[in-house]
Design a protein around this motif. Structure first.
Motif, short mmCIF file in Angstrom:
data_model
loop_
_atom_site.label_atom_id
_atom_site.label_comp_id
_atom_site.label_asym_id
_atom_site.label_seq_id
_atom_site.Cartn_x
_atom_site.Cartn_y
_atom_site.Cartn_z
N MET A 52 -4.87 -1.51 -8.32
CA MET A 52 -4.79 -2.31 -7.09
C MET A 52 -6.01 -3.19 -6.95
O MET A 52 -7.14 -2.78 -7.23
CB MET A 52 -4.67 -1.40 -5.87
CG MET A 52 -4.48 -2.20 -4.58
SD MET A 52 -4.05 -1.14 -3.19
CE MET A 52 -2.60 -1.96 -2.56
N ARG A 63 -1.45 7.30 -9.41
CA ARG A 63 -2.32 6.15 -9.12
C ARG A 63 -3.05 5.65 -10.36
O ARG A 63 -3.45 4.49 -10.43
CB ARG A 63 -3.33 6.51 -8.04
CG ARG A 63 -2.75 6.52 -6.64
CD ARG A 63 -3.78 6.97 -5.65
NE ARG A 63 -3.25 6.99 -4.29
CZ ARG A 63 -3.64 7.83 -3.36
NH1 ARG A 63 -4.57 8.73 -3.64
NH2 ARG A 63 -3.13 7.79 -2.15
N ASN A 122 -2.63 11.48 -7.54
CA ASN A 122 -3.77 10.93 -8.28
C ASN A 122 -3.36 10.50 -9.68
O ASN A 122 -3.80 9.48 -10.19
CB ASN A 122 -4.90 11.95 -8.35
CG ASN A 122 -5.50 12.22 -6.99
OD1 ASN A 122 -5.52 11.34 -6.13
ND2 ASN A 122 -5.96 13.44 -6.78
N GLU A 136 -10.69 3.62 -0.34
CA GLU A 136 -9.38 3.18 -0.81
C GLU A 136 -9.44 2.72 -2.27
O GLU A 136 -8.56 3.06 -3.07
CB GLU A 136 -8.85 2.04 0.07
CG GLU A 136 -8.44 2.53 1.45
CD GLU A 136 -7.96 1.40 2.35
OE1 GLU A 136 -8.12 0.22 1.95
OE2 GLU A 136 -7.44 1.70 3.43
N ALA A 137 -10.47 1.97 -2.61
CA ALA A 137 -10.59 1.50 -3.99
C ALA A 137 -10.73 2.69 -4.93
O ALA A 137 -10.10 2.75 -5.98
CB ALA A 137 -11.80 0.57 -4.12
N ARG A 155 -9.74 5.82 -4.44
CA ARG A 155 -8.48 6.56 -4.54
C ARG A 155 -7.46 5.78 -5.35
O ARG A 155 -6.68 6.36 -6.10
CB ARG A 155 -7.91 6.86 -3.13
CG ARG A 155 -8.80 7.71 -2.25
CD ARG A 155 -9.20 9.03 -2.85
NE ARG A 155 -8.10 9.89 -3.24
CZ ARG A 155 -7.48 10.76 -2.45
NH1 ARG A 155 -7.86 10.89 -1.20
NH2 ARG A 155 -6.50 11.52 -2.91
N SER A 156 -7.45 4.45 -5.21
CA SER A 156 -6.46 3.65 -5.94
C SER A 156 -6.70 3.72 -7.45
O SER A 156 -5.81 3.43 -8.24
CB SER A 156 -6.48 2.20 -5.47
OG SER A 156 -7.56 1.51 -6.08
N ALA A 181 -9.49 -2.41 -12.38
CA ALA A 181 -8.15 -1.84 -12.26
C ALA A 181 -7.48 -1.75 -13.64
O ALA A 181 -6.80 -0.77 -13.95
CB ALA A 181 -7.30 -2.68 -11.31
N ASN A 200 1.24 2.72 -3.79
CA ASN A 200 0.34 3.71 -4.40
C ASN A 200 -0.09 4.75 -3.36
O ASN A 200 -1.09 5.41 -3.52
CB ASN A 200 -0.87 3.04 -5.06
CG ASN A 200 -1.75 2.33 -4.06
OD1 ASN A 200 -1.41 2.22 -2.89
ND2 ASN A 200 -2.90 1.85 -4.52
N GLN A 201 0.71 4.81 -2.31
CA GLN A 201 0.54 5.81 -1.26
C GLN A 201 -0.81 5.75 -0.57
O GLN A 201 -1.32 6.78 -0.13
CB GLN A 201 0.82 7.21 -1.79
CG GLN A 201 1.55 8.05 -0.76
CD GLN A 201 1.80 9.47 -1.23
OE1 GLN A 201 1.02 10.35 -0.95
NE2 GLN A 201 2.91 9.68 -1.93
N LEU A 202 -1.42 4.56 -0.49
CA LEU A 202 -2.55 4.44 0.43
C LEU A 202 -2.00 4.54 1.85
O LEU A 202 -2.72 4.88 2.78
CB LEU A 202 -3.29 3.12 0.23
CG LEU A 202 -4.20 3.04 -1.00
CD1 LEU A 202 -4.94 1.72 -1.05
CD2 LEU A 202 -5.20 4.20 -1.03
N ARG A 237 0.81 -1.22 0.00
CA ARG A 237 0.00 0.00 0.00
C ARG A 237 0.84 1.27 0.00
O ARG A 237 0.33 2.35 -0.32
CB ARG A 237 -0.96 -0.02 1.20
CG ARG A 237 -2.08 -1.05 1.03
CD ARG A 237 -2.64 -1.51 2.36
NE ARG A 237 -3.21 -0.41 3.12
CZ ARG A 237 -4.48 -0.01 2.98
NH1 ARG A 237 -5.29 -0.65 2.17
NH2 ARG A 237 -4.94 0.99 3.67
#
Ligand SMILES: Nc1ncnc2c1ncn2[C@@H]1O[C@H](COP(=O)(O)OP(=O)(O)O)[C@@H](O)[C@H]1O
Ligand SMILES: [Mg+2]
Lengths: 247, 316
Positions: A88, A83, A80, B218-219, B221-222, A157, A55-57, A52
């Motif tokens: 993911m 990402r 953004n 989270e999804a 933003r990802s 994704a 992707n900088q979560l 994580r």
């Protein structure tokens, strides 16, 4: 330009704390374009946390992370934008329940990448076909099985045309009979040359598909090896112990 | 079969109890020697009596060029008083007319003060509902913001509003802010109700957003969505669905609370009721009518929201 594939992920001396808990300890590694890297390790060892950070979560407290040629913590980095190139897939799918499968796939290309509607729809249909769910496009997530949901999540994704795909235990929440269908999609993705970082307990997948396997314990990266050596001749006593438990 | 019978039995018990309650109200009013005169109330709801059209000043009555409309040419030299709609002429063409004379009658239904009050109540409630929804959403988002200034402002607002009585807030809004900012009664009333309701809406919004699993954010933003985009496309639509029942409750409260603005002399349904009571001498009938009209409003709203809920449940 050299002929060797570029390093698409570079992590150097990465440290991450949750309050007092030292979750990542000086992690240094890199991933080449087209490589499939599998991360294994006991629960709570920091595998998800590391994934994580890519992707900088999760933000890191020390070290450098360069992903897709971009220094993540440089002042002018648009996270953004970055990402968009890093897909993911989560353990719990995290599909958007108020949207149909196809809408899940189409949403981000439309509102983030602002691509043409026709093109996005065509591409999304192709992806649904590719993950074997052409018939389920107009179903809501609540009408799909776990395996189907995870395949939609993969298509979602992929719809952003990412350079890198991150998988965090994509099959751990699935009933055993559905694990295969998701792994098959991942295998075909790997065969197409997608750069993948995969956290999983599926040792068979690691052995068969991975270019390198990483072993983490207690927030530290202990082993980074090709799968043959990793499994047949484990170079670290802790890994030996771990493998004896899971294999 | 057995179950069916039991359901019937208890439904009959329900009807019987309601009937007994209604009958005891009737008996109670008999005890105080009250004569129910519903006919006295109806003109205040809808007036079906022919209306008289009264001359506003002295003058001469003429027919308009269309041969139908009445023109009262005023001696004062002001613009003629024109009557386009009437049923029957009382005065004749060419008559000399004095102020207060009846020119014609009109057989047309007219809404009475109770319905006028009802309309004011609906207007106040609608304006307040929209403003409260927008303001409440804003404050709710501030409440969960990572920025301490925004978050603390939201908390302060919510605590102050929820910690003081609405009636007092209406007075302060009217007498203090109304004077300082030169607000009309109606505006002051709407603002007071909106500000009050928004504090509760903000808490509903906050708990609604927090009830959505973090994985959704989270999804989103990802996939490259910014925080506002993730909120708008992913979190809020799901939160909205979950908050509909509590929001419905809050808006029903809003309709009922709107009766309090009658204290700053806004002629809403409640104030109209008070005025009609003194004109009709039928207090029981009037207040039962007013109560029934509020009930109609609140039931209509909860019905509409239930419809919306059904529509949104397509993805469940
Ligand atoms: N959001 C969080 N807040 C606090 N501690 C966390 C958080 N996420 C993970 N941790 C802790 O960090 C450590 C590593 O967790 P994680 O990366 O999820 O492990 P793994 O994925 O290998 O099972 C664990 O001790 C876990 O409890
Ligand atoms: Mg994990």
């Amino acid at each position: 330009m050299t002929n060797a594939p570029e390093k698409i992920i570079i992590a150097e001396g990465v440290d991450k704390y949750y309050g007092k808990l030292h979750a990542l300890k000086d992690v240094t590694t890199s991933v080449h374009r087209g490589e499939v890297v599998v991360i294994v390790g006991p629960s709570g060892s920091g595998k998800s946390t590391f994934l994580r950070t890519l992707n900088q979560l999760e933000k890191i407290q020390a070290g450098t992370l360069v992903v897709d040629g971009i220094d993540m913590y440089a002042k002018d980095t648009n996270i953004n934008k970055l990402r968009e190139n890093v897909g993911m897939v989560f353990q719990n799918f995290n599909l958007f329940p108020h949207k149909t499968a196809l809408e899940n796939v189409m949403l981000s290309p439309r509102i983030v990448a602002k691509r043409d509607k026709k093109e996005v729809e065509e591409h999304s249909r192709e992806l649904m076909y590719k993950v074997g769910l052409a018939e389920r496009m107009h179903n809501y997530p609540s009408q799909l099985s776990g395996g189907q949901m995870q395949r939609v999540a993969i298509a979602r994704a992929l719809a952003m045309r990412p350079d890198i795909m991150l998988f965090d235990e994509p099959t751990s929440a699935l009933d055993p009979e559905m694990v295969g269908e998701v792994l098959d999609v991942m295998k075909s993705l790997a065969a197409e040359g997608m750069t993948m970082v995969v956290v999983t307990h599926e040792m068979g997948f690691a052995r068969e598909v991975a270019d390198r396997v990483l072993f983490m314990e207690d927030g530290a990266l202990l082993v980074d090896e090709a799968p043959e050596k990793f499994f047949d001749n484990p170079p670290h006593p802790r890994l030996k112990q771990f493998l004896s438990k899971v294999l | 079969m057995q179950d069916q019978q039991r359901v019937w039995l208890w439904n009959s018990v329900f009807v019987a109890i309601v009937f007994v309650l209604g009958y005891s109200i009737y008996l109670a009013s008999g005890k105080i020697d009250y004569t129910w005169r519903w006919d006295r109330v109806t003109p205040y709801i809808i007036n079906t009596e022919p209306q008289e059209i009264i001359a506003p000043g002295d003058g001469t009555l003429e027919l308009g060029s269309d041969g139908k409309s009445l023109h009262l040419v005023l001696d004062s030299g002001a613009d003629p008083f024109i009557v386009k709609k009437y049923t029957e002429m009382v005065a004749a063409e060419g008559d000399l007319i004095f102020e207060g004379d009846t020119l014609a009658t009109l057989n047309d239904w007219q809404i009475g003060p109770i319905i006028e009050g009802l309309i004011v109540t609906i207007e106040i409630s609608l304006y307040s509902l929209v403003i409260a929804l927008v303001l409440g959403l804003l404050v709710g988002l501030m409440r969960i913001s990572a920025n301490p200034a925004l978050r603390n402002l939201a908390i302060l607002y919510i605590e102050v509003i929820r910690g003081t009585p609405l009636l007092v807030q209406i007075f302060i809004m009217y007498f203090f802010f109304g004077t300082v900012l030169d607000l009309e009664r109606f505006t002051a009333g709407v603002i007071a109700l909106s500000v009050f309701t928004a504090a509760y809406v903000a808490e509903i919004v906050r708990s609604g957003i927090q009830s959505i699993p973090v994985g959704q954010m989270e999804a989103a933003r990802s996939l490259g969505m910014s925080y506002p985009k993730a909120m708008i496309y992913i979190i809020l639509p799901q939160a909205f669905k979950r908050t509909l029942p509590p929001l419905a409750g809050q808006f029903i409260n809003l309709i009922k609370d709107s009766s309090l603005v009658s204290v700053i002399s806004i002629t809403d349904l409640t104030k109209a009721g008070r005025e009609v009571v003194s004109g009709s001498f039928a207090p029981f009938e009037v207040w039962f009518t007013v109560a029934l009209l509020y009930l109609v409003l609140t039931s209509a709203l909860s019905w509409a929201i239930q419809r919306l809920e059904k529509r949104l449940s397509a993805s469940d």
